[in-house]
Design a protein around this motif. Sequence first.
Motif, PDB file in Angstrom:
ATOM      1  N   UNK A 109      41.920  45.644  61.506  1.00  0.00           N
ATOM      2  CA  UNK A 109      41.532  44.421  62.217  1.00  0.00           C
ATOM      3  C   UNK A 109      40.215  43.895  61.657  1.00  0.00           C
ATOM      4  N   UNK A 110      40.182  43.778  60.358  1.00  0.00           N
ATOM      5  CA  UNK A 110      38.943  43.442  59.662  1.00  0.00           C
ATOM      6  C   UNK A 110      39.271  42.680  58.388  1.00  0.00           C
ATOM      7  N   UNK A 111      38.244  42.064  57.798  1.00  0.00           N
ATOM      8  CA  UNK A 111      38.423  41.265  56.591  1.00  0.00           C
ATOM      9  C   UNK A 111      37.722  41.906  55.391  1.00  0.00           C
ATOM     10  N   UNK A 112      38.332  41.743  54.223  1.00  0.00           N
ATOM     11  CA  UNK A 112      37.727  42.200  52.973  1.00  0.00           C
ATOM     12  C   UNK A 112      36.608  41.236  52.592  1.00  0.00           C
ATOM     13  N   UNK A 113      35.430  41.779  52.266  1.00  0.00           N
ATOM     14  CA  UNK A 113      34.299  40.934  51.895  1.00  0.00           C
ATOM     15  C   UNK A 113      33.945  41.028  50.415  1.00  0.00           C
ATOM     16  N   UNK A 114      34.326  42.148  49.746  1.00  0.00           N
ATOM     17  CA  UNK A 114      34.017  42.294  48.332  1.00  0.00           C
ATOM     18  C   UNK A 114      35.020  43.229  47.684  1.00  0.00           C
ATOM     19  N   UNK A 115      35.361  42.936  46.433  1.00  0.00           N
ATOM     20  CA  UNK A 115      36.294  43.789  45.700  1.00  0.00           C
ATOM     21  C   UNK A 115      35.735  44.092  44.313  1.00  0.00           C
ATOM     22  N   UNK A 116      36.143  45.245  43.795  1.00  0.00           N
ATOM     23  CA  UNK A 116      35.911  45.574  42.398  1.00  0.00           C
ATOM     24  C   UNK A 116      37.201  46.194  41.883  1.00  0.00           C
ATOM     25  N   UNK A 117      37.683  45.735  40.748  1.00  0.00           N
ATOM     26  CA  UNK A 117      38.994  46.183  40.293  1.00  0.00           C
ATOM     27  C   UNK A 117      39.063  46.306  38.779  1.00  0.00           C
ATOM     28  N   UNK A 118      39.942  47.193  38.343  1.00  0.00           N
ATOM     29  CA  UNK A 118      40.280  47.311  36.928  1.00  0.00           C
ATOM     30  C   UNK A 118      41.797  47.350  36.815  1.00  0.00           C
ATOM     31  N   UNK A 119      42.308  46.998  35.640  1.00  0.00           N
ATOM     32  CA  UNK A 119      43.743  47.039  35.371  1.00  0.00           C
ATOM     33  C   UNK A 119      43.944  47.428  33.921  1.00  0.00           C
TER      34      UNK A 119
END
Length: 341
Positions: free
Chosen positions: A189-199
């Motif tokens: 019940x919350x929102x994502x505020x920051x992401x870090x990703x690799x592919x």
Amino acid sequence: MSKLRMGVIGAGLWGNNHAHTFNVLPETELVGVCDLDEGRALKMKENFGAAEAFTDYRKLIASDDIDAVSVATPDFTHTPIILAALKADKHVLSEKPLATTVKEAEDIAEAAAVSKGKLMIDFHNRVNPILAQVRDMIQDGQIGLAKHGTARLSNTTFVPFEMLSWAAKSSALWFLGSHLVDVLRFILADEVTRVYAVARSGTLSAGGVDTKDFHASILEFSKGTVVTMENSWILARDNPSLVDFKLEFVGEKGQIQADPTHSGGLRRIVDGGMKFNDYIGMTPTGATRIGGFVQESIARFVDSVVRDVPLLADANDGLANTRVLAAIEESVASGIPVTIG
């Protein structure tokens, strides 16, 4: 009481789930079906007793005999269909993701706000009994604040190489991560505020499917939870299920672990090894009922239109989902964390 007259756009695997549900529910009548492939459209019409088959979604939407449409076409094709239906004031059920760019998702949300029709996104894991219980446990405070977690929703190579003819136009992130991001938003019940990703790429492209092999992402939520998320399309085909779905949350007072991949009580040993069969998502029922959370979520759309109950997931949920996935793609491209406004 008059029935809700339905049209289904997309005659693939998931479109058939929609058609079956609308054909069975007493509140609905399957009037029209549509697919670019006329043969598939005619087969769906015959299998589910629809009155008419179309190859142009605009003609189906324009029909005065149809009150609502469901969109079960590939990920990247949803936007023009949804916008056309909302402009015609039809009710719309769309498969995930809502759209594959933030601009498209924003356009859809704006159109939904002024349309007389309702728009629901078919995030069916919201009624998966395992995940609904995880949400209840988290929201009841059984482990206190969830400090960190891991989330995995991945497929074997069967999906990009054989199941999806359009895999090169999508990725495990959009096909699977759209489900998983919604599951995390729903449970926490919350929102994502920051992401870090690799592919990384290479395995799929070597086999003729030019898309990313996997995305590995770190999601930070506003209340402090940090989740490591995996979406891969290169799991070995020797896996007992073509889906691998696992969740774990570590909280201040305990842990919750969930494996919604399969129903482990039903196993079969065949030439290819051990396989797990699903008996939660799809369950047998009588001729006038549906069973399992996959079809239950479709029925929730009907409940919302016919009985005015809250939507399972609305345009804003779809927009928030697309924003997170787009931020993950941006982080992969830039190599740095991305803040979501």
